[in-house]
Design an enzyme around this catalytic site. Structure first.
Site, mmCIF file in Angstrom:
data_model
loop_
_atom_site.group_PDB
_atom_site.id
_atom_site.type_symbol
_atom_site.label_atom_id
_atom_site.label_comp_id
_atom_site.label_asym_id
_atom_site.label_seq_id
_atom_site.Cartn_x
_atom_site.Cartn_y
_atom_site.Cartn_z
ATOM 1 N N GLU A 42 0.845 -1.203 0.000
ATOM 2 C CA GLU A 42 0.000 0.000 0.000
ATOM 3 C C GLU A 42 0.877 1.247 0.000
ATOM 4 O O GLU A 42 2.012 1.233 0.511
ATOM 5 C CB GLU A 42 -0.890 -0.015 1.257
ATOM 6 N N ASN A 189 -12.414 -1.259 -1.203
ATOM 7 C CA ASN A 189 -11.750 -1.871 -0.052
ATOM 8 C C ASN A 189 -12.420 -1.364 1.221
ATOM 9 O O ASN A 189 -12.693 -0.165 1.341
ATOM 10 C CB ASN A 189 -10.269 -1.460 -0.030
ATOM 11 N N GLU A 190 -12.687 -2.263 2.137
ATOM 12 C CA GLU A 190 -13.303 -1.887 3.426
ATOM 13 C C GLU A 190 -14.388 -0.830 3.191
ATOM 14 O O GLU A 190 -14.377 0.246 3.783
ATOM 15 C CB GLU A 190 -12.242 -1.433 4.441
ATOM 16 N N TYR A 256 -7.077 -9.132 11.489
ATOM 17 C CA TYR A 256 -5.763 -8.804 12.059
ATOM 18 C C TYR A 256 -5.610 -9.434 13.431
ATOM 19 O O TYR A 256 -6.581 -9.524 14.197
ATOM 20 C CB TYR A 256 -5.599 -7.286 12.170
ATOM 21 N N GLU A 312 -6.301 -9.205 3.660
ATOM 22 C CA GLU A 312 -5.465 -8.516 4.666
ATOM 23 C C GLU A 312 -5.442 -9.364 5.927
ATOM 24 O O GLU A 312 -6.513 -9.703 6.466
ATOM 25 C CB GLU A 312 -5.998 -7.123 4.999
ATOM 26 N N GLN A 361 2.026 -6.042 5.665
ATOM 27 C CA GLN A 361 2.229 -5.751 4.270
ATOM 28 C C GLN A 361 3.655 -6.158 3.903
ATOM 29 O O GLN A 361 4.451 -6.481 4.772
ATOM 30 C CB GLN A 361 1.988 -4.277 4.001
HETATM 31 O O1 AHR Z 1 -3.169 -2.555 6.178
HETATM 32 C C1 AHR Z 1 -3.465 -1.316 6.730
HETATM 33 C C2 AHR Z 1 -4.934 -0.936 6.594
HETATM 34 O O2 AHR Z 1 -5.727 -1.816 7.322
HETATM 35 C C3 AHR Z 1 -5.519 -0.990 5.209
HETATM 36 O O3 AHR Z 1 -5.258 0.153 4.477
HETATM 37 C C4 AHR Z 1 -6.983 -1.119 5.478
HETATM 38 O O4 AHR Z 1 -7.663 -1.784 4.442
HETATM 39 C C5 AHR Z 1 -7.045 -1.835 6.807
HETATM 40 O O5 AHR Z 1 -7.890 -1.213 7.685
#
Ligand code: AHR
Length: 519
Positions: A42, A189-190, A256, A312, A361
């Site tokens: 990103e 995205n999101e 996450y 992600e 990432q």
């Molecule tokens: O990976 C960091 C961020 O986490 C991304 O930009 C977003 O899609 C997520 O909230």
């Protein structure tokens, strides 16, 4: 540190320091798609600028602007797919700002990530050429949040049209004659958050509209991915399956390993054993989350035509002291390596539906493969796990029965363990596969920070006589690779494995990860 919350946690272990695994070599069914080992880049902090790209005029050695050291390390990783340009950045990105002579490209504010000025010197050509050089599939994340249908449609035409179309002509003016092949296209995205704060009902309609105009040009076949849920938002998946259905090829999901979204997330390098075990529990909870999303998808798509794309995942700690706020730069310890190995062990079991995963990432952001500082570079413990595990890419998954000690995490349930099923942490995690040449690989993690484990692996029907491979461990679970000590945590050959009469025995040191090939 996370430990303050854990004082009362009841972490109990039985005394047994051994485990038994049975490899079911003749029960392999599903192929582990190599795309499970995907990456994500990103425009965030120093992921692109300084990490992947320094520009052709830099003093840092580079190949046409790409850092030579980082490029070579990534090439060795056999990256199957790379997602770009975001993340949250994608829904503010206007691709036309990133084409043409670099000196003429307009600047913008990167509002999501620290308000940094983005000069657009890394754009579509720089990204797609990098993918070609790495030999990986590009995964383009399109702008739904603040971009138009026309903008997305023209981007697809610019990248993939071979003919005499207006966008193909513009691409040629900018120096690229032949169209690129672009398979994966994310439509937003999101979209429930940074991608437009939408309700799933509204986004479903927008998805249908945007994707209609993203065409398949000249033999290029798009695989369209709808913006999916965040971890426990099962309603998002349900509504999209109901309202979008087969107009999407894939539906994404983000998960996450994080202690919470407000306040401190804990330091990347300072934690105790309780914090470590909590992290393992939280990381393993992804299994429950994946299962629940899959069950919803199964209700609407029994033939499993729509793929789940976990685009992600990874650890999210506090940013390193002294780094720019909002740039998400974090160190990476042996703990992060375990998050990677345990997560892959889980992913391998759900590949009937789960067809891609992209760790967040690739460089300098969150759970990265590589960290850079000016001309220096280090490979993280997570990089080493990805490399040790890449033998499983496109191999047939072989089921395992694992009987091992289990830790009770009951006292930790308030720390974002939502799943009822995850109150316990097995001390051994493992996975196995058979590649196209018939070679069997076995990866085993000993999660126990203090005790070695005698592991007995029954190999019925396997004609192997020895096992060779590599082990990743270190003195402390908090160990990491710094620019001063870049090889502190790295794999070394593992020679302790013995096979006798169809039984493989190994003594796996405390907090270690091994990958073996059966010969
Ligand atoms: O990976 C960091 C961020 O986490 C991304 O930009 C977003 O899609 C997520 O909230």
């Amino acid at each position: 540190m996370l430990s303050g919350l854990l004082v009362a946690a009841s972490l109990t272990l039985s005394a047994q320091n051994s485990a038994t695994i049975t490899l079911k070599a003749d029960e392999g069914k599903e192929i582990i798609p190599k795309e499970i080992y995907g990456q994500f880049a990103e425009h965030l902090g120093s992921c692109i600028y300084g990490g992947l790209w320094v520009g052709p005029d830099s003093d840092i050695p580079n190949i046409d602007g790409y850092r030579t050291d980082v490029f070579n390390a990534l090439k060795a990783l056999k990256i199957p797919v790379l997602r770009w340009p975001g993340g949250c950045f994608a829904d503010e990105y206007h691709w036309m700002d990133g084409i043409g002579p670099r000196e003429n490209r307009p600047k913008m504010v990167n509002n999501n990530w620290g308000g940094t000025i983005e000069d657009n010197s890394f754009g579509t050509h720089e990204f797609l050429n990098l993918c070609e050089m790495l030999g990986c599939e590009p995964y383009i994340s399109g702008n739904v949040g603040s971009g138009s249908v026309e903008e997305m449609a023209k981007w697809v035409e610019y990248m993939t049209s071979e003919g005499d179309s207006p966008m193909a002509r513009l691409r040629r003016q900018n120096g690229r004659d032949k169209a690129w092949k672009v398979k994966y296209l994310g439509v937003g995205n999101e979209s429930w958050g940074c991608g437009g704060s939408m309700r799933p009902e509204y986004y479903s309609d927008l998805y249908r509209r945007y994707q209609t105009y993203c065409r398949n040009y000249d033999g290029n076949r798009l695989f369209k991915i709808a913006s999916g849920a965040s971890d426990y938002d099962y309603n998002w998946t349900k509504v999209l399956m109901e309202r979008v259905g087969h107009s999407m090829h894939g539906l994404s999901l983000h998960y996450y390993t994080v202690s919470g979204w407000s306040g401190s997330k804990g330091a990347a390098t300072q934690f105790d054993n309780d914090d470590f075990y909590w992290t393992m529990g939280k990381c393993r909870e992804i299994e429950d989350v994946v299962k629940k999303h899959c069950a919803i998808m199964d209700q609407y798509d029994k033939e499993k035509r729509i793929a789940l794309m976990l685009d992600e995942w990874g650890t999210w700690w506090d940013e390193e002291p002294g780094t720019v706020r909002g740039h998400l730069y974090q160190q990476n310890t042996l703990r992060d390596a375990f998050v990677a190995s345990l997560t892959f062990d889980i992913f391998h079991k759900y590949t009937d539906r789960l067809k891609m995963a992209n760790i967040a990432q690739i460089v300098n952001v969150l759970q990265s493969m590589i960290l850079t500082k000016d001309e220096k570079m280090v490979l993280t413990p997570t990089y080493h796990v990805f490399k040790m595990y890449n033998v499983h890419q496109d191999a047939t998954h072989l089921p395992l029965d694992i009987d091992c000690r289990v830790m009770n995490l009951e006292g930790q349930r308030n720390r974002m363990h939502r799943s009822e099923t995850l109150r316990t942490l097995p001390m051994v995690s493992a996975t196995a596969s058979k590649d196209k040449e018939g070679k069997i690989h076995l990866s085993i993690s000993n999660v126990d920070v203090e005790n070695a484990q005698e592991i007995t692996i029954h190999l019925p029907g396997v004609k192997a006589t020895k096992a060779v491979g590599e082990i990743l461990t270190s003195k402390n679970i908090t160990d990491f690779n710094s620019f001063e000590n870049p090889d502190n945590v790295k794999p070394v050959p593992f020679k302790e494995a013995k096979i006798k009469k169809g039984v493989l025995t190994i003594k796996l040191p405390a907090k270690s990860i091994v990958t073996l090939e059966l010969l």
